[in-house]
Design an enzyme around this catalytic site. Structure first.
Site, PDB file in Angstrom:
ATOM      1  N   THR A 278       0.829  -1.216   0.000  1.00  0.00           N
ATOM      2  CA  THR A 278       0.000   0.000   0.000  1.00  0.00           C
ATOM      3  C   THR A 278       0.859   1.259   0.000  1.00  0.00           C
ATOM      4  O   THR A 278       0.661   2.155  -0.825  1.00  0.00           O
ATOM      5  CB  THR A 278      -0.904  -0.008   1.257  1.00  0.00           C
ATOM      6  OG1 THR A 278      -1.600  -1.252   1.286  1.00  0.00           O
ATOM      7  CG2 THR A 278      -1.892   1.125   1.251  1.00  0.00           C
TER       8      THR A 278
ATOM      9  N   GLU B  55       8.960  10.215   9.195  1.00  0.00           N
ATOM     10  CA  GLU B  55       7.779  11.083   9.304  1.00  0.00           C
ATOM     11  C   GLU B  55       6.473  10.288   9.203  1.00  0.00           C
ATOM     12  O   GLU B  55       5.508  10.546   9.921  1.00  0.00           O
ATOM     13  CB  GLU B  55       7.818  12.150   8.196  1.00  0.00           C
ATOM     14  CG  GLU B  55       6.658  13.115   8.197  1.00  0.00           C
ATOM     15  CD  GLU B  55       6.586  13.935   9.477  1.00  0.00           C
ATOM     16  OE1 GLU B  55       7.437  14.796   9.669  1.00  0.00           O
ATOM     17  OE2 GLU B  55       5.666  13.694  10.296  1.00  0.00           O
TER      18      GLU B  55
ATOM     19  N   GLY C 165       0.398   9.170   9.702  1.00  0.00           N
ATOM     20  CA  GLY C 165       0.361   9.059   8.230  1.00  0.00           C
ATOM     21  C   GLY C 165       0.946  10.286   7.554  1.00  0.00           C
ATOM     22  O   GLY C 165       2.137  10.576   7.676  1.00  0.00           O
TER      23      GLY C 165
ATOM     24  N   GLY D 191     -12.339  -1.575   4.157  1.00  0.00           N
ATOM     25  CA  GLY D 191     -10.873  -1.468   4.015  1.00  0.00           C
ATOM     26  C   GLY D 191     -10.237  -0.537   5.031  1.00  0.00           C
ATOM     27  O   GLY D 191      -9.094  -0.132   4.864  1.00  0.00           O
TER      28      GLY D 191
ATOM     29  N   GLU E 208      -7.713  -3.928   9.268  1.00  0.00           N
ATOM     30  CA  GLU E 208      -7.091  -5.124   8.715  1.00  0.00           C
ATOM     31  C   GLU E 208      -7.870  -6.356   9.139  1.00  0.00           C
ATOM     32  O   GLU E 208      -8.663  -6.313  10.072  1.00  0.00           O
ATOM     33  CB  GLU E 208      -5.661  -5.209   9.229  1.00  0.00           C
ATOM     34  CG  GLU E 208      -4.933  -3.924   8.940  1.00  0.00           C
ATOM     35  CD  GLU E 208      -3.445  -4.077   8.926  1.00  0.00           C
ATOM     36  OE1 GLU E 208      -2.964  -5.209   8.919  1.00  0.00           O
ATOM     37  OE2 GLU E 208      -2.771  -3.039   8.913  1.00  0.00           O
TER      38      GLU E 208
ATOM     39  N   ASP F 233      -0.770  -0.129  18.333  1.00  0.00           N
ATOM     40  CA  ASP F 233      -0.283   0.763  17.270  1.00  0.00           C
ATOM     41  C   ASP F 233      -0.157   2.194  17.815  1.00  0.00           C
ATOM     42  O   ASP F 233       0.875   2.845  17.648  1.00  0.00           O
ATOM     43  CB  ASP F 233      -1.278   0.697  16.095  1.00  0.00           C
ATOM     44  CG  ASP F 233      -0.886   1.604  14.958  1.00  0.00           C
ATOM     45  OD1 ASP F 233       0.045   1.265  14.211  1.00  0.00           O
ATOM     46  OD2 ASP F 233      -1.507   2.683  14.815  1.00  0.00           O
TER      47      ASP F 233
ATOM     48  N   LYS G  64       3.178   4.786  18.528  1.00  0.00           N
ATOM     49  CA  LYS G  64       3.221   6.149  17.976  1.00  0.00           C
ATOM     50  C   LYS G  64       3.418   7.189  19.090  1.00  0.00           C
ATOM     51  O   LYS G  64       4.195   8.125  18.924  1.00  0.00           O
ATOM     52  CB  LYS G  64       1.947   6.420  17.173  1.00  0.00           C
ATOM     53  CG  LYS G  64       1.884   5.599  15.881  1.00  0.00           C
ATOM     54  CD  LYS G  64       0.528   5.679  15.229  1.00  0.00           C
ATOM     55  CE  LYS G  64       0.471   4.914  13.915  1.00  0.00           C
ATOM     56  NZ  LYS G  64      -0.900   4.750  13.406  1.00  0.00           N
TER      57      LYS G  64
ATOM     58  N   GLY H 298      -3.463   5.385   4.769  1.00  0.00           N
ATOM     59  CA  GLY H 298      -3.798   5.373   3.345  1.00  0.00           C
ATOM     60  C   GLY H 298      -2.551   5.513   2.501  1.00  0.00           C
ATOM     61  O   GLY H 298      -1.546   6.089   2.925  1.00  0.00           O
TER      62      GLY H 298
END
Ligand code: HSE
Length: 405
Positions: free
Chosen positions: A11, A124, A129, A182, A185, A196, A200, A297
């Site tokens: 992706t 970054e 994202g 989508g 996951e 996650d 971060k 994304g």
């Protein structure tokens, strides 16, 4: 010419190739040189895709090509990403990544390797994202003493919580819908259990406070226990439940945690909906700042990775990531952290409210239609330890959610 190799054509990797192609002229102008993808490394074949012309299956081809100066690692996971990254850096190539797992686990070591070889290790895209938060903390907010970094750092969970709040869905239905669209996951555990977001907030805190926050020491709770009823209470109180990653300096100590949190409309994170992310930063001279945007994304994440490629190309021989030192922060014990708590308790108002008041003092009870035999309330501010001691005296507590109201 700046030759780039992309590790992993998934992706994000495919997004990186697309961004470099689509914005070729403006990127080249900013770099002052031509940027070209010389290799894409992937185990798979892509017949009919122009990428096939630069596809390789052997990392040695990349690491041994002296003309490749920037490697993009978008494989994810620790293996073989760690080994490939280290070898690329040791060969004097800069590495740009979206791999938050690797940055949280080995980021410090890889930054040192980069420094020793006059290269850069930039990440970054590992947090938020496409939101340029790491560059802001590392290079822009350098006049401030940062004392808070808090945010919605995971798009999957924010999508699920937004669905639950808007449609009244329960957790399982909202998760299923997220997977169908989508946004989650097939194995969403790292997202929904907060792991996650934990990585971060550890990365962001390390840069914000200039010392190392180990993600393993960050108290973490996910959203899988949040129910449709919890959300109804939140709505009834004009609040929202968000999975927040938070770190703050309080009385000279630092705490960091990830947990579902009740916030009200005055909180700038309240209106961050769906898959969007936002990071709130407080600096002692800046005051408040908010960074908002697409937290995941293909193209948004690639935007951040390619911005790092541009940075590497413009700063060859110059180490730009320098706000994260080896000194580990000893985080405050979660029991000492102070806050308010939203509590749901079984029992009728007539029967149970007095018991609640005896334990928690004067509280304002909240009831919602359809849940007879229970009510909710928000405590006054207290430490987590005090909350636990008091809660132990009330056997009928159904649930507790931390509240920043
Ligand atoms: N699974 C992550 C999220 C992807 O939902 O935010 C971006 O790190």
């Amino acid at each position: 010419m700046i030759y780039v190799a992309v590790l992993g054509y998934g992706t994000v990797g495919s997004g990186v190739v697309e961004v470099i192609e689509r914005n070729r002229d403006s990127i080249n102008k900013r770099v002052g040189d031509e940027v070209e993808v010389r290799y894409v490394l992937d185990l798979r074949e892509f017949p009919g895709n122009p990428i096939q012309d630069v596809l390789v299956h052997d990392f040695d081809i990349i690491v041994n090509d002296p003309e490749v100066s920037v490697v993009v690692e978008t494989m994810g996971g620790l293996k073989p990403a760690f080994d490939f990254t280290k070898r690329a850096l040791e060969a004097g190539k800069s590495v740009c990544t979206s791999n938050k797992e690797l940055v949280a686990e080995h980021g410090l070591e890889l930054m040192h390797v980069a420094e020793m070889h006059n290269a850069n290790y930039l990440f970054e895209a590992s947090c938020g994202g496409g939101i340029p938060i790491i560059r802001a903390l590392n290079s822009s907010l350098t006049a401030d003493e940062i004392d808070e970094v808090s945010g919605i750092l995971n798009g999957t969970t924010n999508y699920i919580l937004t669905k639950m709040a808007r449609d009244g869905s329960d957790f399982d239905t909202a998760l299923k819908e997220a997977q169908q669209n989508g946004y989650a996951e097939r194995n969403p555990e790292a997202d929904i259990e907060g792991r996650d977001a934990c990585r971060k907030i550890a990365i962001l805190s390390s840069i914000a406070y200039g010392r190392d926050v180990r993600y393993q020491k960050v108290y973490t709770e996910g959203i899988s226990k949040i129910t449709a009823e919890d959300m109804k209470y939140a709505n009834a109180m004009g609040c929202s439940i968000k999975l927040l990653g938070q770190s703050r300096i309080v009385n000279g100590g630092i705490y960091a945690m990830v947990c579902p949190t009740l916030i009200n409309v005055d909180n700038p994170l309240y209106s961050v909906q769906g898959v969007f992310n936002a990071i709130f930063v407080h600096g002692n001279v800046l005051g408040d700042a908010m960074f908002y945007g697409s937290g995941a994304g293909s193209l948004p994440t690639a935007s951040a990775v390619v911005a790092d490629v541009v940075d590497c190309a413009k700063h060859r021989g110059d180490n730009v990531m320098n706000q994260w030192s080896d000194e580990e922060i000893s985080l405050i014990d979660i029991d000492e952290v102070r806050g308010r708590f939203f509590v749901r308790v079984a029992g009728s108002l007539a029967g149970e409210l007095n018991n609640v008041k005896e334990v928690f003092g004067d509280v304002e009870p909240v009831s919602i239609p359809g849940t007879a035999g229970e009510f909710g309330f928000i405590t006054k501010e207290m430490s987590e330890r005090e909350y636990k001691e008091k809660a132990a005296k009330l056997p009928d507590i159904i649930t507790m959610i931390r509240a920043r109201v």
